[in-house]
Design an enzyme around this catalytic site. Sequence first.
Site, mmCIF file in Angstrom:
data_model
loop_
_atom_site.group_PDB
_atom_site.id
_atom_site.type_symbol
_atom_site.label_atom_id
_atom_site.label_comp_id
_atom_site.label_asym_id
_atom_site.label_seq_id
_atom_site.Cartn_x
_atom_site.Cartn_y
_atom_site.Cartn_z
ATOM 1 N N GLU A 370 0.769 -0.867 -0.144
ATOM 2 C CA GLU A 370 -0.261 -0.402 0.206
ATOM 3 C C GLU A 370 0.670 1.093 -0.243
ATOM 4 O O GLU A 370 0.198 2.208 -1.031
ATOM 5 C CB GLU A 370 -1.216 0.162 1.120
ATOM 6 C CG GLU A 370 -1.811 -1.336 1.193
ATOM 7 C CD GLU A 370 -2.968 -1.288 0.190
ATOM 8 O OE1 GLU A 370 -3.187 -0.239 -0.805
ATOM 9 O OE2 GLU A 370 -3.504 -2.005 -0.130
ATOM 10 N N HIS A 497 -16.270 -8.327 -9.561
ATOM 11 C CA HIS A 497 -15.159 -7.700 -11.066
ATOM 12 C C HIS A 497 -15.898 -7.175 -12.892
ATOM 13 O O HIS A 497 -16.145 -6.405 -13.302
ATOM 14 C CB HIS A 497 -13.921 -7.941 -10.975
ATOM 15 C CG HIS A 497 -12.987 -7.248 -9.787
ATOM 16 N ND1 HIS A 497 -13.053 -8.069 -8.864
ATOM 17 C CD2 HIS A 497 -11.939 -6.370 -10.026
ATOM 18 C CE1 HIS A 497 -11.925 -8.307 -8.229
ATOM 19 N NE2 HIS A 497 -11.251 -6.495 -8.951
HETATM 20 O O1 X8Z Z 1 -9.249 -6.568 -6.778
HETATM 21 C C1 X8Z Z 1 -8.244 -6.350 -6.649
HETATM 22 C C2 X8Z Z 1 -7.994 -6.000 -5.303
HETATM 23 C C3 X8Z Z 1 -8.531 -4.243 -5.460
HETATM 24 S S1 X8Z Z 1 -7.622 -3.799 -6.915
HETATM 25 C C4 X8Z Z 1 -7.855 -6.147 -3.807
HETATM 26 N N1 X8Z Z 1 -7.436 -7.613 -6.442
HETATM 27 C C5 X8Z Z 1 -7.850 -8.676 -7.528
HETATM 28 C C6 X8Z Z 1 -9.204 -9.442 -7.099
HETATM 29 O O2 X8Z Z 1 -8.695 -9.582 -6.006
HETATM 30 O O3 X8Z Z 1 -9.335 -10.424 -8.227
HETATM 31 C C7 X8Z Z 1 -6.074 -7.630 -6.783
HETATM 32 C C8 X8Z Z 1 -5.659 -8.690 -6.905
HETATM 33 C C9 X8Z Z 1 -6.248 -9.303 -7.957
HETATM 34 ZN ZN ZN Z 2 -2.807 -2.713 -4.831
#
Ligand code: X8Z
Ligand code: ZN
EC number: 3.4.-.-
Length: 639
Positions: A370, A497
């Site tokens: 971070e 997502h």
């Molecule tokens: O979505 C995220 C973060 C926020 S940018 C928590 N990540 C991806 C996931 O959770 O699939 C971080 C690693 C990949």
């Molecule tokens: Zn990050």
Amino acid sequence: MSRAPGLEKTSHLQGTNTNLDEAVKFLQEYDLEASETCLRVTSAQWAYSTNMTDLNKRRMVEAQTHRARFDKVTWARAAAFDWTKLHDGKVRRQLRMLTTNTRACLSDEKYNEIYHLISEMKDTYAHVRICPFRRSDVDESLYCDLELDPDVQRIMAQSRDNMELTHVWRQWHDKVGPQLKNKFMRYVDLANQAARVNGFSDAGEEMRYMYEDPNFENEVAESFQKLLPLYKQLLTYVRRKLLQRYGSSIIRPDGPLPAHILGNLWAQEWSNIADIVLPYPEYRDFDVSDEMLHQGFTPLRMFQMAEEFFTSIGLKPMPPEFWRHSMLERPNGRKAQCTASAWDFCNKVDFRIKQCTEVNMENLVTIHHEMAHVEYYMYYADQPYLYRDGANPGFHEGIANSITLSVLNPIHLRLVGLFNNNTELYETNINFLLIMALKKVAYAPFAYLVDQWRYQIFESGVRKMNSEWWDLRLRLQGVVPPVPRSESHFDAAAKRHIPADIPYIRYYVALLLEFQIHEAMCDAAGYNGPLHVCDVYRSREAGRLLTDVLKVGKARHWKDVLKMLTNGNSNRLSADAMLDYFEPLMAWLKDQNKNERIIGWTTYKEDTALFQPLVYGSANRHLTSHSVVIFVMIVKWIL
Ligand code: X8Z
Ligand code: ZN
């Protein structure tokens, strides 16, 4: 920009204004207003995330609505110019950025509709609750209260009971997908409409355009092909261990892996099953959490230690505002969102971290991650608003993770007094690399395929969303669902997502960049040993190289930034550094797998029958006996 060929998309609503002075004036005004709007929204989001009251939520929604309106007005003003005819490359690029990757070109009605659809999908996702495996017979509604974070994720990580894992996996997928499907289909339609107005054939093409590189897809696909042999070796080794644990009733010795036993709800990274697959359990000594507790570490001391890492390579210390306003621990007496995150308040002085820090190694690594984001924010703070961002959408995560490669490293942990064992032992190194591979190598196909699926849906439609999802999962990742799926399900939506409209290929790009940046900094530091034990701590040369990259932000094309990073050697995204990092593990895996009949996985009808629409008539005659059983199961289950 010189890199214009192939980027000259013309919106259907493109204006005619070619007056450069007016364009410059508009961009100056935009810069100020956008920074102010960003400050307002970020402050409201921070207030809510650190104190989740109804009032704070209302204020946050108000600020976000204000920003949505601002974006709409901005688009209209930017689209009045014909940027393709402006001679100043920088102005042209900024106007292009303002008029693409936005739905603001839609009518007010449709713009509001897609905005609300996404909010509703995010809201629905956040409120899904599932029932535990062993529940009492009392009122179901009282007990079906498991949340994704932490309950569902914890069970998927820790349970070793096939029945419980299947139950939780199925509940989550069945409760999320179907209720989002209709909204998502409308969202696809509207996103495509917006993309077409912006001059793209569909919303997937518009998403890829963010990379400002017509060759982007090829480069990414090529790197993926290069990673596959390593992934297949890893999968083969992991499958053997899982077979020993769970038996051949749920895994075929040459088949794909069932998605529910990999320690993660989405099977996207497998480090939670380290206990099942770790080759030398007696050498599992590099988790320094106990040592941190023993030495009386506090969250504050962990942040100070991370800050010292950055200052040791010549980067800036955290400013007073950071120490005054950050949330470093779980607050008492109020509800807060606890996922760690780094914040840029867009006013050049206020940068913060929000983290409910626990004293352990994982949190120590997260703090470094971070804080690397905060360094990036601070270094590009003087750029125009549009350039205060990573060089491409994968850079922020790539930079942050490249720092953690130096920190999560036996040599570094020894140097900072947390690891007292021998760092040279072969077994310790293989254990370490295997855990890193469970996190990073296992992740590559998933990170790659999520947007391959999304592009396909935007391009070809929503008719077979679920079988296309599982087809990609099987072909690219070698993973199958634990129970039969059909088109009434919508399993891609189980990953946030997708309903939240957050692009995913950035995480694949970040994965490659993480190793490319680590390698580049190690080179700059004059290091030439194995990459997995390189630590750039205290190297001013590595820090100088990093600073050069950070302060550019997005002001230059990311290919130029990559070239700068590699000392002029290459401007390509590449898997080479990652393969180099895992080279000792690859040799070890090949040896471990030398008696395996299949490296990777074979696909039988019984695998595809789990998710492909039923085929009647002649095709059935080709089904194997195993498939017939499954076929009957599917029919029963549908009825
Ligand atoms: O979505 C995220 C973060 C926020 S940018 C928590 N990540 C991806 C996931 O959770 O699939 C971080 C690693 C990949
Ligand atoms: Zn990050």
